[in-house]
Design a protein around this motif. Structure first.
Motif, PDB file in Angstrom:
ATOM      1  N   HIS A  39      14.708 -14.120  -1.260  1.00 61.57           N
ATOM      2  CA  HIS A  39      14.768 -12.863  -0.772  1.00 61.57           C
ATOM      3  C   HIS A  39      15.818 -12.118  -1.714  1.00 61.57           C
ATOM      4  N   ALA A  40      16.796 -12.780  -2.245  1.00 59.84           N
ATOM      5  CA  ALA A  40      17.593 -12.385  -3.210  1.00 59.84           C
ATOM      6  C   ALA A  40      17.099 -11.924  -4.504  1.00 59.84           C
ATOM      7  N   ARG A  41      16.434 -12.885  -4.930  1.00 61.40           N
ATOM      8  CA  ARG A  41      15.440 -12.962  -6.194  1.00 61.40           C
ATOM      9  C   ARG A  41      14.488 -11.808  -6.257  1.00 61.40           C
ATOM     10  N   LEU A  42      13.720 -11.705  -5.179  1.00 68.17           N
ATOM     11  CA  LEU A  42      12.812 -10.438  -4.944  1.00 68.17           C
ATOM     12  C   LEU A  42      13.606  -9.299  -5.282  1.00 68.17           C
ATOM     13  N   SER A  43      14.632  -9.026  -4.501  1.00 72.15           N
ATOM     14  CA  SER A  43      15.268  -7.912  -4.422  1.00 72.15           C
ATOM     15  C   SER A  43      15.867  -7.636  -5.843  1.00 72.15           C
ATOM     16  N   LYS A  59       0.829  -1.071  -0.092  1.00 69.18           N
ATOM     17  CA  LYS A  59       0.118  -0.019   0.047  1.00 69.18           C
ATOM     18  C   LYS A  59       0.741   1.206  -0.009  1.00 69.18           C
ATOM     19  N   GLN A  60       1.775   1.270   0.791  1.00 68.25           N
ATOM     20  CA  GLN A  60       2.792   2.342   0.902  1.00 68.25           C
ATOM     21  C   GLN A  60       3.747   2.649  -0.228  1.00 68.25           C
ATOM     22  N   ARG A  61       4.198   1.628  -0.852  1.00 66.46           N
ATOM     23  CA  ARG A  61       4.898   1.733  -1.834  1.00 66.46           C
ATOM     24  C   ARG A  61       4.110   2.034  -3.377  1.00 66.46           C
ATOM     25  N   HIS A 114      13.318   8.839  -3.686  1.00 62.74           N
ATOM     26  CA  HIS A 114      14.387   8.303  -2.809  1.00 62.74           C
ATOM     27  C   HIS A 114      13.981   7.433  -1.612  1.00 62.74           C
ATOM     28  N   THR A 115      12.796   7.457  -1.330  1.00 66.39           N
ATOM     29  CA  THR A 115      12.586   6.377  -0.280  1.00 66.39           C
ATOM     30  C   THR A 115      12.032   4.844  -0.653  1.00 66.39           C
ATOM     31  N   LEU A 116      12.109   4.911  -2.096  1.00 62.81           N
ATOM     32  CA  LEU A 116      11.539   3.599  -2.621  1.00 62.81           C
ATOM     33  C   LEU A 116      12.457   2.424  -2.462  1.00 62.81           C
ATOM     34  N   ASP A 117      13.834   2.798  -2.234  1.00 60.63           N
ATOM     35  CA  ASP A 117      14.853   1.698  -1.645  1.00 60.63           C
ATOM     36  C   ASP A 117      14.233   1.009  -0.504  1.00 60.63           C
ATOM     37  N   ILE A 118      13.895   1.915   0.445  1.00 56.00           N
ATOM     38  CA  ILE A 118      13.447   1.375   1.819  1.00 56.00           C
ATOM     39  C   ILE A 118      12.381   0.591   1.570  1.00 56.00           C
ATOM     40  N   HIS A 149      11.952  -3.727   2.538  1.00 60.12           N
ATOM     41  CA  HIS A 149      10.624  -4.285   3.219  1.00 60.12           C
ATOM     42  C   HIS A 149       9.976  -5.223   2.459  1.00 60.12           C
ATOM     43  N   LEU A 150       9.656  -4.839   1.339  1.00 60.86           N
ATOM     44  CA  LEU A 150       8.896  -5.902   0.282  1.00 60.86           C
ATOM     45  C   LEU A 150       9.719  -7.021   0.306  1.00 60.86           C
ATOM     46  N   ALA A 151      10.911  -6.990   0.185  1.00 62.43           N
ATOM     47  CA  ALA A 151      11.607  -8.318   0.083  1.00 62.43           C
ATOM     48  C   ALA A 151      11.689  -9.140   1.025  1.00 62.43           C
ATOM     49  N   GLU A 152      11.742  -8.469   2.254  1.00 61.41           N
ATOM     50  CA  GLU A 152      11.808  -9.222   3.562  1.00 61.41           C
ATOM     51  C   GLU A 152      10.402  -9.872   3.765  1.00 61.41           C
ATOM     52  N   TYR A 153       9.318  -9.073   3.627  1.00 57.73           N
ATOM     53  CA  TYR A 153       8.180  -9.709   4.027  1.00 57.73           C
ATOM     54  C   TYR A 153       7.577 -10.799   2.836  1.00 57.73           C
ATOM     55  N   GLY A 154       7.936 -10.171   1.791  1.00 57.34           N
ATOM     56  CA  GLY A 154       7.391 -10.938   0.412  1.00 57.34           C
ATOM     57  C   GLY A 154       8.130 -12.241   0.569  1.00 57.34           C
TER      58      GLY A 154
END
Length: 378
Positions: A250-254, A159-161, A183-187, A191-196
């Protein structure tokens, strides 16, 4: 596990209802529109946090009331637990276990394990990916309640992204008026990679265990005609097969997010992640969606629910089974096979408009429902 007592206040059409339920099968008989589905829907909502009929909470609250309550006395392994849920549209729901308030309504999930099969489940076979994702996530939560928090965190990040991407997209479309700073998209990517990756790992591990139960259930329902196959279809486009490995996912989502950055900024939405995935359902060499007959689609949908019930049963917690207006849609042979297949459940709740649609093997408690009144007759 079984529900000994169900009490409703201002839920759907019921100002109040209080029903003592027996173990084994119970059949709720009544004309359409008189409240039989409302009764069992409340238990499905208590078990999963979702209705199998509507996407929002507002229709669950009786017209003129500001909230609804569902209370269930649940018996499991000789112990009784009182689960209470207050449904407040537009606000956070409230939950209690044994009269003690819980910090979050989602903490009540897991108190009751129930599998609902209803005519709407044809959408699992013929509908959009969202239906199949929700099915898999509900089963994941039933097995591991901690995934409620993982899903909530992931949904918050999406939602935030999306809000950030959409704001920048609209600013560019209107000639730069507004905030185009990303610039905050990297943050949010982190989070998306972690929870996703956590959610994706849970889904993949679950599907590996779940699929054989679906295959077996389909063969039983259809008398061996056709063989289903389930496959997880990912939004990642790197061409590599999926593996249930958290660090690798995690690596593949990133990497997938980095690769999709330009496309996402152009379209103003998140294109990579579990929210874009699907569970493809094949029947033989063809996709069930678009190729399965009506009977095959029904058998597939039923197998998905029965497979879920058998998976939970294999872990020593046979769930309550809810069959909402299902038998009218099946031919006689499928009705009889279904009655046999659900006989393992400690409690089966069946709704129907015509009692004769339900096989004699399902005889047990009978409740007549008319104009919102529930009366036990057997």
């Amino acid at each position: 596990m079984h529900v000994r007592r169900l009490e409703l206040t201002d839920f759907r059409s019921y100002p109040h209802a209080d029903v003592e339920l027996p173990e084994g099968p119970s059949v709720f008989v009544g004309p359409n529109g008189h409240g039989k589905t409302n009764l069992v829907e409340s238990l499905g909502y208590l078990a999963t946090g979702n209705s199998h009929r509507v996407a929002s909470d507002q229709p669950l609250v009786r017209h003129g009331a500001d909230r609804a309550f569902v209370r269930a006395a649940i018996v499991h392994e000789g112990r009784e637990l009182l689960a209470e849920l207050g449904i407040v549209p537009g606000k956070a729901n409230q939950a209690k276990l044994n009269r003690a308030s819980l910090p979050r309504a989602r903490d009540i999930l897991g108190a009751l394990k129930a599998i609902v099969f209803a005519p709407e489940d044809l959408a699992l076979v013929r509908g959009d990916p969202q239906q199949r994702r929700r099915m898999l996530d509900e089963l994941l939560v039933a097995r591991y309640p901690r995934y409620v928090a993982v899903r909530a965190d992931y949904d918050r990040v999406i939602k935030q992204r999306n809000a950030l991407l959409r704001t920048a997209y609209l600013a560019r479309k209107t000639g730069g008026r507004g905030n185009t700073d990303l610039h905050t998209l990297d943050i949010w990517d982190a989070h998306l990679a972690e929870y996703g990756s956590d959610l994706l790992y849970g889904r993949l591990a679950l599907l590996e265990e779940y699929a054989p139960y679906v295959v077996k259930a389909y063969e039983s329902v259809s008398a061996g005609r056709g063989r289903p196959r389930l496959h997880y279809a990912t939004s990642l486009d790197d061409g590599a097969p999926l593996t249930a490995d958290r660090s690798l996912l995690h690596a593949r989502l990133s990497a997938g997010l980095a690769s999709a950055r330009s496309r996402e900024t152009e379209r103003g939405t998140t294109l990579v992640g579990p929210h874009r995935d699907d569970i493809t359902l094949d029947l033989g060499d063809l996709p069930a969606k678009g190729y399965a007959s009506h009977g095959e689609a029904w058998s597939y949908a039923l197998a998905l629910r029965l497979g879920a019930a058998e998976l939970l049963r294999a872990e020593a917690t046979a769930p309550v089974l809810i069959l909402d207006d299902v038998f009218a849609e099946l031919d006689v042979s499928r009705r009889e096979r279904l009655a046999e297949l659900v006989s393992f459940a400690p409690q089966v709740l069946v709704t129907c408009a015509v009692a004769q649609d339900v096989p004699a093997d399902m005889a047990g408690g009978r409740f007549d429902i008319y104009d919102g009144q529930v009366n036990r007759v057997v």
